[in-house]
Design an enzyme around this catalytic site. Structure first.
Site, PDB file in Angstrom:
ATOM      1  N   ASP A  10       0.865  -1.168   0.000  1.00  0.00           N
ATOM      2  CA  ASP A  10       0.000   0.000   0.000  1.00  0.00           C
ATOM      3  C   ASP A  10       0.914   1.234   0.000  1.00  0.00           C
ATOM      4  O   ASP A  10       2.125   1.114   0.221  1.00  0.00           O
ATOM      5  CB  ASP A  10      -0.873  -0.039   1.258  1.00  0.00           C
ATOM      6  CG  ASP A  10      -1.562   1.274   1.535  1.00  0.00           C
ATOM      7  OD1 ASP A  10      -2.325   1.730   0.664  1.00  0.00           O
ATOM      8  OD2 ASP A  10      -1.323   1.862   2.609  1.00  0.00           O
ATOM      9  N   ASP A  12      -0.111   5.282   0.977  1.00  0.00           N
ATOM     10  CA  ASP A  12      -0.260   6.268   2.046  1.00  0.00           C
ATOM     11  C   ASP A  12      -0.426   5.579   3.394  1.00  0.00           C
ATOM     12  O   ASP A  12      -1.313   4.746   3.575  1.00  0.00           O
ATOM     13  CB  ASP A  12      -1.462   7.179   1.765  1.00  0.00           C
ATOM     14  CG  ASP A  12      -1.290   8.564   2.382  1.00  0.00           C
ATOM     15  OD1 ASP A  12      -0.350   8.742   3.178  1.00  0.00           O
ATOM     16  OD2 ASP A  12      -2.080   9.453   2.061  1.00  0.00           O
ATOM     17  N   THR A  43      -2.738   0.955  -4.939  1.00  0.00           N
ATOM     18  CA  THR A  43      -3.385   2.111  -4.323  1.00  0.00           C
ATOM     19  C   THR A  43      -4.828   2.249  -4.769  1.00  0.00           C
ATOM     20  O   THR A  43      -5.148   2.010  -5.933  1.00  0.00           O
ATOM     21  CB  THR A  43      -2.612   3.409  -4.648  1.00  0.00           C
ATOM     22  OG1 THR A  43      -3.333   4.527  -4.107  1.00  0.00           O
ATOM     23  CG2 THR A  43      -2.423   3.605  -6.136  1.00  0.00           C
ATOM     24  N   ASN A  44      -5.680   2.654  -3.839  1.00  0.00           N
ATOM     25  CA  ASN A  44      -7.073   2.944  -4.166  1.00  0.00           C
ATOM     26  C   ASN A  44      -7.232   4.282  -4.871  1.00  0.00           C
ATOM     27  O   ASN A  44      -8.317   4.599  -5.362  1.00  0.00           O
ATOM     28  CB  ASN A  44      -7.936   2.950  -2.894  1.00  0.00           C
ATOM     29  CG  ASN A  44      -8.528   1.588  -2.587  1.00  0.00           C
ATOM     30  OD1 ASN A  44      -8.233   0.603  -3.263  1.00  0.00           O
ATOM     31  ND2 ASN A  44      -9.359   1.519  -1.559  1.00  0.00           N
ATOM     32  N   LYS A 179      -9.521  -1.873  -2.834  1.00  0.00           N
ATOM     33  CA  LYS A 179      -9.487  -2.447  -1.489  1.00  0.00           C
ATOM     34  C   LYS A 179     -10.680  -1.951  -0.666  1.00  0.00           C
ATOM     35  O   LYS A 179     -11.029  -0.784  -0.763  1.00  0.00           O
ATOM     36  CB  LYS A 179      -8.184  -2.040  -0.786  1.00  0.00           C
ATOM     37  CG  LYS A 179      -6.921  -2.498  -1.495  1.00  0.00           C
ATOM     38  CD  LYS A 179      -5.668  -1.892  -0.862  1.00  0.00           C
ATOM     39  CE  LYS A 179      -5.598  -0.388  -1.072  1.00  0.00           C
ATOM     40  NZ  LYS A 179      -4.348   0.200  -0.504  1.00  0.00           N
ATOM     41  N   ASP A 204      -1.201  -0.525   6.079  1.00  0.00           N
ATOM     42  CA  ASP A 204      -1.415   0.050   7.412  1.00  0.00           C
ATOM     43  C   ASP A 204      -2.867   0.040   7.855  1.00  0.00           C
ATOM     44  O   ASP A 204      -3.151   0.098   9.046  1.00  0.00           O
ATOM     45  CB  ASP A 204      -0.911   1.501   7.435  1.00  0.00           C
ATOM     46  CG  ASP A 204      -1.794   2.414   6.599  1.00  0.00           C
ATOM     47  OD1 ASP A 204      -2.480   3.273   7.172  1.00  0.00           O
ATOM     48  OD2 ASP A 204      -1.810   2.270   5.372  1.00  0.00           O
ATOM     49  N   ASN A 205      -3.797  -0.011   6.906  1.00  0.00           N
ATOM     50  CA  ASN A 205      -5.215   0.140   7.222  1.00  0.00           C
ATOM     51  C   ASN A 205      -5.885  -1.233   7.226  1.00  0.00           C
ATOM     52  O   ASN A 205      -5.981  -1.886   6.189  1.00  0.00           O
ATOM     53  CB  ASN A 205      -5.876   1.060   6.184  1.00  0.00           C
ATOM     54  CG  ASN A 205      -7.297   1.417   6.543  1.00  0.00           C
ATOM     55  OD1 ASN A 205      -8.016   0.648   7.175  1.00  0.00           O
ATOM     56  ND2 ASN A 205      -7.737   2.599   6.132  1.00  0.00           N
ATOM     57  N   THR A 208      -9.082  -1.713   4.849  1.00  0.00           N
ATOM     58  CA  THR A 208      -8.872  -1.747   3.397  1.00  0.00           C
ATOM     59  C   THR A 208      -7.755  -2.716   3.034  1.00  0.00           C
ATOM     60  O   THR A 208      -7.989  -3.736   2.394  1.00  0.00           O
ATOM     61  CB  THR A 208      -8.563  -0.333   2.855  1.00  0.00           C
ATOM     62  OG1 THR A 208      -7.434   0.216   3.557  1.00  0.00           O
ATOM     63  CG2 THR A 208      -9.753   0.579   3.006  1.00  0.00           C
TER      64      THR A 208
END
Length: 251
Positions: A10, A12, A43-44, A179, A204-205, A208
Site C-alpha cells: 500500500d 499512504d 493504491t485505491n 481495497k 497500514d489500514n 482496506t
C-alpha cells in the site's frame, strides 16, 4: 518471519504520509532492490496515473517504474476487459480514470457501464447522468469505496461518498474494485507476474489493506505506521503485525 519471493505495498500510511516519506519503508524498499526481490504498489487512488505515482515515489527515493504501480483505475479497467466486450461507458473521475478508459466509447445517454472514481469537481449534473444511466440498465462500477481521504488541509470526502450518493439515487449498489475487494490484488499479481502464494501484501489500514489481502488469500504484514495502530480487536488477523518495516528481516 517467512522468506517471500515478492512484495506488494500500500502507499499512504505504509510508504509515505502525504508528501513525507516513511524512512523505514524507503530503507526496506532499497533492501529489496539490492537483493533483487521484486515489488509493486497497490493504491485505491483513482485520480493519478501510474506514471504520476511512480514519479512521486522516485522523488521520495524509491526505484520504481510505472508498470509496478496498480491504481484502482488500472484494476477497474482490467476488470472490465476481463468481463465485458464491446461496451460503451460513462465515466466520472479524474485523469487516472479517464486515461484508463480512454480506449472505450464514451456515452452519456445509454452506456453499458457507469464507472465512478473520485472527481474533486463533481457536479449535480454528473451525478444525475450517472444515476439515470444506471436506472436505465447500465452496470454500476466504483473504483474504490473510500469514505474519506487525507489531504494537506485534512480529511476530505473520498470516492465512496460520491458512489454511495449515486447508489442511493439509483437504488443500486456498485461492483467495487479497490481495497478491501480482492480484485485489485488479483490484478496486481497478474500484472506483475507474481505468485500470490509467495507474495506478501504490506499495509497500514486494516479495513482496506489487510482485509483485501485476507480476501485474496494472501499473507499480510500490518505496519503500525498509519491508520490502524492495533489489529487485536478484529476477528480475522493479519499474518504479521509490526511497528514498522525496520522490524522486518529479509531472510
Amino acid at each position: 518471519m517467512k522468506a517471500y519471493k515478492s512484495y506488494l505495498f500500500d502507499l499512504d500510511g505504509t510508504i509515505y504520509h502525504g508528501n513525507k516519506a516513511i524512512s523505514s519503508a524507503i530503507q526496506f524498499l532499497n533492501q529489496l532492490e539490492l537483493k533483487n526481490i521484486p515489488y509493486g504498489f497497490v493504491t485505491n487512488n483513482s485520480t493519478q496515473t501510474p506514471d504520476q505515482v511512480a514519479k512521486k515515489l522516485t522523488n521520495l527515493g524509491v526505484k520504481v517504474e510505472a508498470r509496478q504501480v496498480v491504481t484502482s483505475s488500472i484494476a477497474t479497467a482490467a476488470y472490465v476487459r476481463k468481463h465485458y466486450r464491446d461496451v460503451s461507458v460513462f465515466v466520472i473521475g479524474e485523469v487516472g480514470l479517464q486515461e484508463a478508459f480512454s480506449q472505450y466509447r464514451q456515452d452519456s445517454i445509454r452506456p453499458n457501464l457507469v464507472v465512478v472514481g473520485l472527481d474533486r469537481k463533481i457536479t449535480h449534473d454528473k451525478m444525475s447522468v450517472a444515476a439515470r444511466c444506471i436506472v436505465n440498465g447500465a452496470t454500476f462500477i466504483a473504483t474504490n469505496p473510500d469514505r474519506m481521504i487525507t489531504q494537506e488541509n485534512g480529511l476530505v470526502c473520498g470516492n465512496g461518498a460520491i458512489a454511495q450518493a449515486i447508489a442511493y439515487a439509483a437504488n443500486t449498489e456498485p461492483v467495487v474494485i479497490g481495497k478491501p475487494s480482492a480484485e485489485i490484488l488479483h490484478t496486481a499479481v497478474n500484472q506483475l507476474g507474481f505468485n500470490a502464494l509467495e507474495t506478501v501484501f504490506v499495509g497500514d489500514n486494516y479495513e482496506t489493506d489487510i482485509l483485501a489481502g485476507i480476501r485474496a488469500k494472501m499473507d499480510t504484514i500490518h505496519v503500525q505506521t498509519g491508520v490502524t495502530v492495533s489489529c487485536q480487536s478484529f476477528d480475522e488477523q493479519p499474518t504479521y503485525s509490526i511497528p514498522s518495516l525496520i522490524n522486518w528481516s529479509l531472510l
